[in-house]
Write a protein that holds these residues in place. Structure first.
Motif, PDB file in Angstrom:
ATOM      1  N   TYR A  41       0.823  -1.211   0.000  1.00 36.17           N
ATOM      2  CA  TYR A  41       0.000   0.000   0.000  1.00 36.17           C
ATOM      3  C   TYR A  41       0.856   1.260   0.000  1.00 36.17           C
ATOM      4  O   TYR A  41       1.988   1.269   0.484  1.00 36.17           O
ATOM      5  CB  TYR A  41      -0.930   0.003   1.217  1.00 36.17           C
ATOM      6  CG  TYR A  41      -1.918  -1.141   1.208  1.00 36.17           C
ATOM      7  CD1 TYR A  41      -2.914  -1.223   0.241  1.00 36.17           C
ATOM      8  CD2 TYR A  41      -1.862  -2.145   2.177  1.00 36.17           C
ATOM      9  CE1 TYR A  41      -3.810  -2.270   0.230  1.00 36.17           C
ATOM     10  CE2 TYR A  41      -2.754  -3.205   2.169  1.00 36.17           C
ATOM     11  CZ  TYR A  41      -3.724  -3.278   1.188  1.00 36.17           C
ATOM     12  OH  TYR A  41      -4.609  -4.321   1.181  1.00 36.17           O
ATOM     13  N   GLU A  69      -8.300  -3.383   2.310  1.00 38.92           N
ATOM     14  CA  GLU A  69      -7.858  -3.989   1.054  1.00 38.92           C
ATOM     15  C   GLU A  69      -8.120  -3.113  -0.173  1.00 38.92           C
ATOM     16  O   GLU A  69      -7.571  -3.382  -1.253  1.00 38.92           O
ATOM     17  CB  GLU A  69      -8.540  -5.350   0.867  1.00 38.92           C
ATOM     18  CG  GLU A  69      -8.097  -6.425   1.835  1.00 38.92           C
ATOM     19  CD  GLU A  69      -8.833  -6.395   3.173  1.00 38.92           C
ATOM     20  OE1 GLU A  69      -8.641  -7.318   3.982  1.00 38.92           O
ATOM     21  OE2 GLU A  69      -9.606  -5.430   3.415  1.00 38.92           O
ATOM     22  N   ASP A  70      -8.959  -2.105  -0.034  1.00 42.41           N
ATOM     23  CA  ASP A  70      -9.245  -1.203  -1.150  1.00 42.41           C
ATOM     24  C   ASP A  70      -8.345   0.031  -1.166  1.00 42.41           C
ATOM     25  O   ASP A  70      -8.510   0.908  -2.026  1.00 42.41           O
ATOM     26  CB  ASP A  70     -10.712  -0.753  -1.102  1.00 42.41           C
ATOM     27  CG  ASP A  70     -11.671  -1.903  -1.359  1.00 42.41           C
ATOM     28  OD1 ASP A  70     -11.330  -2.778  -2.182  1.00 42.41           O
ATOM     29  OD2 ASP A  70     -12.749  -1.943  -0.725  1.00 42.41           O
ATOM     30  N   SER A  71      -7.414   0.107  -0.249  1.00 42.60           N
ATOM     31  CA  SER A  71      -6.518   1.266  -0.190  1.00 42.60           C
ATOM     32  C   SER A  71      -5.598   1.311  -1.403  1.00 42.60           C
ATOM     33  O   SER A  71      -5.309   0.288  -2.031  1.00 42.60           O
ATOM     34  CB  SER A  71      -5.685   1.221   1.095  1.00 42.60           C
ATOM     35  OG  SER A  71      -6.516   1.258   2.231  1.00 42.60           O
ATOM     36  N   ARG A  72      -5.143   2.509  -1.730  1.00 46.05           N
ATOM     37  CA  ARG A  72      -4.305   2.721  -2.911  1.00 46.05           C
ATOM     38  C   ARG A  72      -2.981   1.958  -2.780  1.00 46.05           C
ATOM     39  O   ARG A  72      -2.343   1.976  -1.730  1.00 46.05           O
ATOM     40  CB  ARG A  72      -4.023   4.212  -3.079  1.00 46.05           C
ATOM     41  CG  ARG A  72      -3.249   4.553  -4.360  1.00 46.05           C
ATOM     42  CD  ARG A  72      -2.834   6.018  -4.348  1.00 46.05           C
ATOM     43  NE  ARG A  72      -3.992   6.895  -4.307  1.00 46.05           N
ATOM     44  CZ  ARG A  72      -4.656   7.318  -5.390  1.00 46.05           C
ATOM     45  NH1 ARG A  72      -4.257   6.924  -6.590  1.00 46.05           N
ATOM     46  NH2 ARG A  72      -5.676   8.130  -5.262  1.00 46.05           N
TER      47      ARG A  72
END
Length: 250
Positions: free
Chosen positions: A62, A72-75
């Motif tokens: 990340y 889990e959706d972090s950049r």
């Protein structure tokens, strides 16, 4: 009935094969070998017909360098080698028609550990790590023994699609407590405090860039895997302080 038949075949295999991909965390393989004692652990997906495929990745993928609760959706970090490794794993799984499991592990504590935990342990061992007063910085961590348990919990759900999960102990210990737990495993080695103003000033000077590293929080959200499975992690600090190590321990 197809699901029942498939599960029956796997149960009847002499030894089901687990394709284990650990490009940056090879030290966790003995933990998998011990936990998956009735499986064949393979580093080659073309070796037979794997019943499951697991990649041990890292939250280092990340872009985050400070903050709390990245999920889990972090950049993802631009140009991160881990992203390339994950793509490789996904492609390998696609070639044999299997749904892979990617575990993005926070700082892994265990025998042979690397990265931040190992750097911290070396600083403590050499007497170069000091506690800063009022330092409440927190980091996510997970013990290596929990990683194969988490993998098995996901495998047991028999999901045929790619699954990606963050993996932490859910406690996010302070750097103070994590350092003390590591010191405890070193024969209860004493860590000094930088208590006076001049000491703190000198500490910042000596630490340089590491000062920010040791005084900034960076945590990750791993509730997704707990919602999807019955896996419940063991707090890292508790494990290190209470686990009885013997000749069979890693």
């Amino acid at each position: 009935m197809a699901f029942v038949g498939e599960f029956f075949v796997i149960l009847c295999m002499e030894k089901p094969i687990l394709f284990l991909f650990t490009p940056t965390k090879t030290f966790v393989r003995p933990y998998f070998k011990k936990f998956f004692e009735n499986w064949e652990i393979s580093a080659d997906i073309a070796n037979g017909s794997p019943a499951a495929a697991v990649m041990v990745s890292s939250t280092d993928i990340y872009e985050a360098t400070e903050g709390f609760g990245y999920d889990e959706d972090s950049r993802l970090s631009t140009g991160c080698i881990l992203a390339e490794y994950e793509k490789e794993f996904i492609n390998l799984c696609a070639q044999v028609g299997i749904g892979g499991i990617i575990l993005r592990c926070a700082n892994i504590i265990g025998t042979g550990m690397n990265g931040f935990p190992m750097d911290l342990a070396e600083e403590i061992y050499r007497g170069r790590f000091f506690h800063f007063p009022d330092n409440e910085a927190r980091v996510s961590a997970v013990h290596a023994s929990d990683i194969p348990r988490a993998a098995m919990a996901v495998i047991a759900k028999r999901n045929t699609h790619l699954q990606i999960f963050n993996l932490t102990d859910g406690q996010d210990p302070t750097i103070h407590d994590l350092a003390e737990a590591i010191a405890f495993r070193m024969g209860n080695k004493r860590i000094s405090n930088l208590s006076t103003g001049p000491q703190r000033w000198l500490g910042r000077l000596l630490y340089g860039k590491k000062y920010r590293l040791y005084t900034s929080s960076l945590t990750f959200d791993s509730r997704s895997i707990q919602s999807a499975t019955d896996f419940r992690p063991t707090p890292v600090v508790e494990y290190m302080r209470t686990h009885i190590y013997d000749h069979e321990s890693l």
